[in-house]
Design a protein around this motif. Structure first.
Motif, PDB file in Angstrom:
ATOM      1  N   PHE A 146      -3.791  -0.281   5.908  1.00  0.00           N
ATOM      2  CA  PHE A 146      -4.371   0.303   4.648  1.00  0.00           C
ATOM      3  C   PHE A 146      -4.445   1.826   5.190  1.00  0.00           C
ATOM      4  O   PHE A 146      -4.103   2.689   4.370  1.00  0.00           O
ATOM      5  CB  PHE A 146      -5.753  -0.128   4.355  1.00  0.00           C
ATOM      6  CG  PHE A 146      -6.502   0.631   3.466  1.00  0.00           C
ATOM      7  CD1 PHE A 146      -6.265   0.716   1.931  1.00  0.00           C
ATOM      8  CD2 PHE A 146      -7.349   1.482   3.878  1.00  0.00           C
ATOM      9  CE1 PHE A 146      -6.902   1.052   1.063  1.00  0.00           C
ATOM     10  CE2 PHE A 146      -8.184   2.153   2.904  1.00  0.00           C
ATOM     11  CZ  PHE A 146      -7.859   2.142   1.637  1.00  0.00           C
ATOM     12  N   GLY A 179      -7.397  -0.443  -2.337  1.00  0.00           N
ATOM     13  CA  GLY A 179      -8.266  -1.139  -2.173  1.00  0.00           C
ATOM     14  C   GLY A 179      -8.325  -2.670  -2.687  1.00  0.00           C
ATOM     15  O   GLY A 179      -8.728  -3.730  -1.702  1.00  0.00           O
ATOM     16  N   CYS A 233       0.820  -1.168  -0.044  1.00  0.00           N
ATOM     17  CA  CYS A 233      -0.046   0.048   0.047  1.00  0.00           C
ATOM     18  C   CYS A 233       0.843   1.216  -0.168  1.00  0.00           C
ATOM     19  O   CYS A 233       0.619   2.387  -0.758  1.00  0.00           O
ATOM     20  CB  CYS A 233      -0.917  -0.201   1.030  1.00  0.00           C
ATOM     21  SG  CYS A 233      -2.393  -1.052   0.933  1.00  0.00           S
ATOM     22  N   GLN A 291      -8.602  -5.830  -0.139  1.00  0.00           N
ATOM     23  CA  GLN A 291      -9.395  -7.035  -0.266  1.00  0.00           C
ATOM     24  C   GLN A 291      -8.710  -8.152  -0.344  1.00  0.00           C
ATOM     25  O   GLN A 291      -9.281  -9.505   0.340  1.00  0.00           O
ATOM     26  CB  GLN A 291     -10.379  -6.558  -1.073  1.00  0.00           C
ATOM     27  CG  GLN A 291     -11.205  -5.286  -0.956  1.00  0.00           C
ATOM     28  CD  GLN A 291     -11.818  -4.932  -2.258  1.00  0.00           C
ATOM     29  OE1 GLN A 291     -11.601  -5.620  -3.582  1.00  0.00           O
ATOM     30  NE2 GLN A 291     -12.991  -4.117  -2.171  1.00  0.00           N
TER      31      GLN A 291
END
Length: 97
Positions: free
Chosen positions: A86, A22, A9, A26
């Motif tokens: 995140f 994202g 990230c 996930q």
């Protein structure tokens, strides 16, 4: 595994590829929840496994009880840690009071 997400990230955020953030989160949720389900029998059958390994019965019984209480915590960590990484990669981490 959640630490690897922090690296991915951070790199995606630095490269301004925000759409990947994202997707990475996930995917890490999927991998970590699969690992939780794979480890679930160890939590459920902790007492017999510990007795099989030669632990005293009272220690095995108490450890099995604690392991049963840890199952929800184990699954919550699979959700919380990737979410924390995140948000940290975007400098949006939630600080506790």
């Amino acid at each position: 595994m959640a630490s690897a997400l922090e690296t991915l990230c951070g790199q995606a955020f630095g490269a301004k590829q925000y759409h990947k953030l994202g997707v990475y989160m996930q995917r890490s949720w999927i991998v970590l929840f699969l690992c939780c389900f794979l480890l679930l029998p160890f939590y459920v059958y902790a007492t017999p496994l510990l007795k099989l390994l030669g632990q005293p019965d009272d220690v095995a019984e108490m450890s099995g009880e604690v392991a049963a209480w840890m199952i929800p915590l184990h699954f919550s960590f699979a959700f919380q840690f990737p979410l924390q990484r995140f948000l940290q990669s975007q400098c949006r981490a939630v600080r506790s009071p």
